[in-house]
Each structure stands twice: as C-alpha cells, then as structure tokens.
Design a protein around this motif. Sequence first.
Motif, PDB file in Angstrom:
ATOM      1  N   THR A  23      20.524  32.120  -9.337  1.00 17.39           N
ATOM      2  CA  THR A  23      20.982  33.425  -8.829  1.00 17.39           C
ATOM      3  C   THR A  23      20.644  33.574  -7.347  1.00 17.39           C
ATOM      4  O   THR A  23      21.368  34.223  -6.604  1.00 17.39           O
ATOM      5  CB  THR A  23      20.411  34.596  -9.657  1.00 17.39           C
ATOM      6  OG1 THR A  23      18.987  34.490  -9.712  1.00 17.39           O
ATOM      7  CG2 THR A  23      20.976  34.598 -11.068  1.00 17.39           C
ATOM      8  N   ILE A  63      28.655  28.531 -21.358  1.00 14.04           N
ATOM      9  CA  ILE A  63      28.903  29.877 -20.848  1.00 14.04           C
ATOM     10  C   ILE A  63      29.606  30.701 -21.918  1.00 14.04           C
ATOM     11  O   ILE A  63      30.695  30.336 -22.377  1.00 14.04           O
ATOM     12  CB  ILE A  63      29.735  29.815 -19.548  1.00 14.04           C
ATOM     13  CG1 ILE A  63      28.952  29.024 -18.483  1.00 14.04           C
ATOM     14  CG2 ILE A  63      30.077  31.219 -19.053  1.00 14.04           C
ATOM     15  CD1 ILE A  63      29.700  28.790 -17.197  1.00 14.04           C
ATOM     16  N   GLY A  66      31.242  34.948 -18.927  1.00 20.32           N
ATOM     17  CA  GLY A  66      31.339  34.270 -17.638  1.00 20.32           C
ATOM     18  C   GLY A  66      32.353  34.855 -16.688  1.00 20.32           C
ATOM     19  O   GLY A  66      32.768  36.013 -16.816  1.00 20.32           O
ATOM     20  N   LEU A  91      24.709  30.939 -22.095  1.00 24.93           N
ATOM     21  CA  LEU A  91      24.540  31.616 -20.808  1.00 24.93           C
ATOM     22  C   LEU A  91      25.508  32.783 -20.676  1.00 24.93           C
ATOM     23  O   LEU A  91      26.665  32.682 -21.080  1.00 24.93           O
ATOM     24  CB  LEU A  91      24.828  30.644 -19.658  1.00 24.93           C
ATOM     25  CG  LEU A  91      23.912  29.437 -19.507  1.00 24.93           C
ATOM     26  CD1 LEU A  91      24.539  28.422 -18.563  1.00 24.93           C
ATOM     27  CD2 LEU A  91      22.543  29.866 -18.989  1.00 24.93           C
ATOM     28  N   LEU A  93      26.707  35.136 -17.435  1.00 23.23           N
ATOM     29  CA  LEU A  93      26.492  35.200 -15.986  1.00 23.23           C
ATOM     30  C   LEU A  93      27.522  36.065 -15.267  1.00 23.23           C
ATOM     31  O   LEU A  93      28.656  36.204 -15.697  1.00 23.23           O
ATOM     32  CB  LEU A  93      26.466  33.787 -15.401  1.00 23.23           C
ATOM     33  CG  LEU A  93      27.592  32.827 -15.774  1.00 23.23           C
ATOM     34  CD1 LEU A  93      28.743  32.961 -14.808  1.00 23.23           C
ATOM     35  CD2 LEU A  93      27.054  31.399 -15.770  1.00 23.23           C
ATOM     36  N   LEU A 113      22.064  36.246 -14.212  1.00 23.62           N
ATOM     37  CA  LEU A 113      22.404  35.408 -15.370  1.00 23.62           C
ATOM     38  C   LEU A 113      21.363  35.585 -16.468  1.00 23.62           C
ATOM     39  O   LEU A 113      20.212  35.943 -16.207  1.00 23.62           O
ATOM     40  CB  LEU A 113      22.541  33.938 -14.971  1.00 23.62           C
ATOM     41  CG  LEU A 113      21.344  33.038 -14.720  1.00 23.62           C
ATOM     42  CD1 LEU A 113      20.694  32.557 -16.006  1.00 23.62           C
ATOM     43  CD2 LEU A 113      21.791  31.837 -13.919  1.00 23.62           C
TER      44      LEU A 113
END
Length: 333
Positions: A23, A63, A66, A91, A93, A113
């Motif tokens: 980040t 992801i 996303g 994830l 983000l 994230l």
Amino acid sequence: MSEEALSGQEDFHCICHEFARVTEAAALAAGRWMGKGDGAAAEDAARVAMHKAFRHVPIEGTIVVGEGEDPEVSPLAVGRMVGVGGRSCDLALIALEGANIVARGQAGAISALVAGAPNSIMRAPDMYMQKIVVGAPIVGKVDIEAPVEDTVQVIAEALGVKASEVTLIVLDRPRHDDLVATLRRAGARIKLIPDGDVMAGIAAAVRGTGDHAYIGIGGAPEGIMTAAAMRCLGGEIVAKLWPLSRREIERARTFGIDDIERCMRTDDMVRGHLVLSATGVTNGDVLKGVHYQPGGARTQTMLMCTKCRQIRYVDTVHDLKEPANEVGFWRIT
Ligand code: VTB
C-alpha cells in the motif's frame, strides 16, 4: 490450507508487514497526482505500483475484491493471482480509495488492502451497499432496518451524549439528500465527505477523531474492506446490498448471494484472522498523506493484524534518490 497458513502459526512468523510495502508503493505513486485534476491517472498510477509491489510478497494471493472484474483487462481484477508464491491467501484491495479526492487535493485518500486465509473474505459484485459503521461502544446496537432517527438516539445513548453531540459521516451525494435531512431533524452533527467511505468507517471506529458513525450508501467492495477494518478495530458494520436493477440482482446471484435483502454484519463479510494495511495518500483525520522531502518521501500506514493482535502505525521514510546511494544519508524532517 488452514487459517494458520497466512501467519504460519507453527513458528508464528507473521508476514503482515509485507503488506505495508504494497500500500505504501501505491500511495507513493498516487501521491504524485495530488491536485492535478486527474483522478483516473492517479488511480492508474496506484494500480501499476501496487501490482508491481506484489512481485516481492511471499504469497500466492487470489484477488477476491479488486480493481475491476475482467482479469483480461486489469492485472488487479477479481480472480487474478499476485505474489511470488508462498502462503495461500485471499486479498481485497483498493489501490486508490478516493481518486477524486487526490485529483482535488482534498483530505482522506488512502491505498488499502486486506489479506486473509482462503475463503475468509466475501465475494461481492461491484454494486452499491447500504452501510452503518460504528466503533466498539456501539457494537450490536444499530440496525440497518431501523429508522435513522432511532439510530442517532441509539448511538447517543451508547456514547452517553446528546443526539445533538453525535457526529455522523455521510457521502455527499444527491441520493443522500433525504438521509441528511432526516439526520438534521434528529439533531445530529453531519460531516459530508466527497469520497472515501472506508476511511470514514475507520475514523468512526478509532477513538479521538470526534466521528461516531458512518452512514449511507457506498460501494460494496468498500463495505467488505470496512468489515475487515472493523474486525481489527473491534467496531462493526451493518449492511445490505443496494442493487439498482434486476440485472444487478441476477449478478449477485452468480456470486452466491440469493437473498439480496439480507442484513449483514461484520462476520458475514469477513472471518478468521486478517491483515489490513492502509496508507495515507492525502492527509486525513487518521492518517497523514504522502509528504515529500529532499531525496525521498514519508508515508504513514495503519497496519492491523488480528493474528499479531497489533495495530501498528508505520511511519516510513523512503529513499527515492536516483541512482540510489550505496550508503543512505537520512534527514528525517
Ligand atoms: C464510495 C466511496 C468511494 O465510491 O464507496 C463511492 O467511498 C460510491 O460510489 O471512494 P459513487 O461515487 O457512485 O457514489 C467511491 O467514490 C469510489 O469511486
């Protein structure tokens, strides 16, 4: 892969700090675009930098929330894999939350994230979500279906203040005109923000900001990110998807969401141990933005990890001199 996989419980070597670099990289790239009137360019810069930074992270990350939904088009789209290989994780983000904030040089843009074990983060289509986000003293007390006047009262009682002393953050959008009018009638103080409801939720859950709740309709991906933050901060999000068309309802179904009317709470959106990294792009109430200084820049990141049971404020001075000095000379200002 077990829930321990992310943090490697066997030897308890948590890799949460690795996510701060990601980040930070996105924030450093987006920060260059502050005030230039081009939110799309700021967003692109953040995405490219974030994607590049993942090349050094020892994960096999999928992801699930996303940047876009077409993996052919966007390297950070839902379904894409990132990382150099290692622990499997999900994830969520947002390379740049608040592109227009950066374009106008306003407060509160971040790069954020969330990482969790596989299947710990809800998959949701990119649509609207109605949300109320509150801090620890109000957990379990607000109801997304309740009249907002009652919500103001409940918040005031939980905090031991008058309704006229409650501060609510609302996204400044025409769709919130009625909500704002009702909140004003209820006597609450209102802070209208141009964008950035993830940071608004965090500000409501962190002590000392003077903000008590975030309320209104924003993006569902931002809602899931907020749920992760609430898990780390001990706050709560109550939410409901807000489809605008039959097509969106059908799309939600393809994500396994059959009951679009369902009221969700934090644990319905995220579970297990989570890491959340948020780096300031422009100055805000909780995080400082990117500050430039001779030969480099300084960033501030909030790194929360439920496994480490820590919330760290990571203040990083980045040496950006080209070519890099063999021995760095630091002047921390
Ligand atoms: C919010 C806000 C985001 O999207 O979720 C908002 O927090 C919702 O969409 O920063 P609208 O702009 O259509 O209201 C963002 O503004 C990001 O686009």
